[in-house]
Scaffold this active site. Structure first.
Site, PDB file in Angstrom:
ATOM      1  CG  HIS A 155      -3.770   7.348  -4.723  1.00  0.00           C
ATOM      2  ND1 HIS A 155      -4.316   8.245  -3.819  1.00  0.00           N
ATOM      3  CD2 HIS A 155      -2.835   8.055  -5.409  1.00  0.00           C
ATOM      4  CE1 HIS A 155      -3.746   9.425  -3.964  1.00  0.00           C
ATOM      5  NE2 HIS A 155      -2.837   9.341  -4.917  1.00  0.00           N
ATOM      6  CG  ASP A 204      -6.606   7.330  -1.427  1.00  0.00           C
ATOM      7  OD1 ASP A 204      -5.777   6.387  -1.391  1.00  0.00           O
ATOM      8  OD2 ASP A 204      -6.446   8.358  -2.118  1.00  0.00           O
ATOM      9  N   GLY A 295       1.406  15.287  -7.052  1.00  0.00           N
ATOM     10  CA  GLY A 295       2.628  15.150  -6.262  1.00  0.00           C
ATOM     11  C   GLY A 295       2.392  15.373  -4.779  1.00  0.00           C
ATOM     12  CB  SER A 297      -0.993  11.796  -3.935  1.00  0.00           C
ATOM     13  OG  SER A 297      -1.911  12.191  -4.906  1.00  0.00           O
ATOM     14  N   GLY A 298      -1.049  11.785  -0.646  1.00  0.00           N
ATOM     15  CA  GLY A 298      -0.542  11.127   0.549  1.00  0.00           C
ATOM     16  C   GLY A 298      -0.124  12.074   1.652  1.00  0.00           C
TER      17      GLY A 298
END
Length: 352
Positions: A155, A204, A295, A297-298
């Site tokens: 995402h 994801d 923030g 994310s990933g």
């Protein structure tokens, strides 16, 4: 004489057809190379680059193909097509024998004093943590897997331009490089899982290929992938990133870390989420006031396995931050080991 004239005419027709077809193939291949290399199409750039480029080199300066290139044109064009189709196909037989080991050592932290619970981490304690910058602004986190690839969430790269991404490694304070100069790389390819679902965030996961490999140092080193498809080897993990320190809070300047409890799939499905919302490709971790946030994310959910750290999860989604009954939800990396290896088959895996 009539039959001979007819045969001669047919031969001329065939010759004209062959020459016309070859010129058309020349134009198609040339257009294909120009279009996809310019746009940075992932499948051609990674898997079909050499096959297409070899045909491009066979075109002489006058724009014609020689007769001895005719057969190889079809052979190599078929190779390009197969590479594009199979680049991210989970149903294909794995080619693990093509994935070699690197001489690098993964999952080794820098031994500095740590303060957990949402506090600043030691400088370069986790040397694989990457900061993804999009169009000049902090966007997401990531994890360095080897000198060429960074692992992140699908995402984080959805519907965004590859040319606007930069990957920053060896960073601690995103507003200052006084501790040590950070390393920045452009992105040559984005490989997003083809089954990523933006509605439920299943699958994801994504890889970013760096335009130039990085050189390992104390500040920049890779993390280990999970050693098996089993559940994480510990009941607690560490989330590292530049995400907000509280729901609705501000983005910190320094990379932060927080220790979170890891839930089993059964435990997570008993929380406030709908049980069907949590798939077997997901991993839950966190408790009240101990959670990843916007923030992050990933970025990685790290678990210690012996002396090494493994990236067991990728920060994916959740309801709020640290809310009771709503732990953070992560991509379960152990379910994607074959996918990662297949899509990094032009590179290597760091030894444990």
């Amino acid at each position: 004489m009539a039959p001979k004239q007819s045969n001669t005419f047919c031969l001329l027709c065939v010759l004209v057809f062959v020459l016309t077809f070859m010129v058309q193939q020349d134009l198609v291949l040339t257009g294909l190379v120009n279009e996809n290399w310019r746009s940075g199409d992932k499948s051609l750039y990674i898997a079909g680059r050499h096959s297409v480029k070899s045909q491009e080199n066979k075109v002489n300066r006058s724009g014609r193909l020689f007769f001895n290139d005719f057969l190889s044109l079809f052979t190599n064009a078929a190779s390009v097509a197969n590479a594009v189709v199979d680049e991210d196909d989970d149903d294909e037989e794995e080619e693990t024998d093509l994935f070699r080991n690197c001489t690098c050592n993964c999952g080794v932290i820098n031994q500095e004093t740590r303060i957990v619970g949402g506090q600043i981490t030691g400088i370069h304690r986790y040397p694989w943590v990457a900061r993804l910058v999009y169009d000049g602004q902090y966007h997401c986190g990531g994890s360095l897997l080897n000198s060429d690839y960074v692992l992140t969430a699908a995402h984080c790269v959805r519907r965004l331009k590859r040319s606007k991404f930069k990957v920053v490694l060896g960073d601690h304070d995103q507003f200052s490089n006084s501790e040590a100069p950070a390393v920045m790389r452009a992105v040559s390819a984005i490989i997003r899982h083809k089954n990523f679902d933006g509605a439920n965030y299943n699958h994801d996961i994504a890889l970013l290929k760096l335009r130039r490999p990085v050189t390992f140092s104390k500040q920049v080193r890779p993390v280990c992938l999970p050693s098996s498809v089993a559940d994480p080897p510990a009941k607690t993990g560490t989330v590292v990133g530049w995400g907000r320190t509280s729901e609705g809070g501000s983005i910190p300047s320094h990379v932060m870390e927080v220790e979170v409890p890891i839930l089993s799939l059964t435990e997570c499905r008993k929380m406030q989420y709908r049980p069907t919302r949590i798939s077997s490709y997901m991993l839950c971790a966190g408790s009240t006031n101990k959670d990843s946030c916007q923030g992050d994310s990933g970025g990685p959910l790290l678990v210690q396995n012996g002396a090494k750290y493994e990236v067991q999860g990728i920060v994916s989604w959740g309801v709020g931050c640290g809310r009771p009954g709503y732990p953070g939800v992560y991509t379960r990396v152990s379910r994607y080991l074959d996918w990662v290896k297949r899509n990094m088959r032009d590179s290597c895996q760091c030894v444990r």
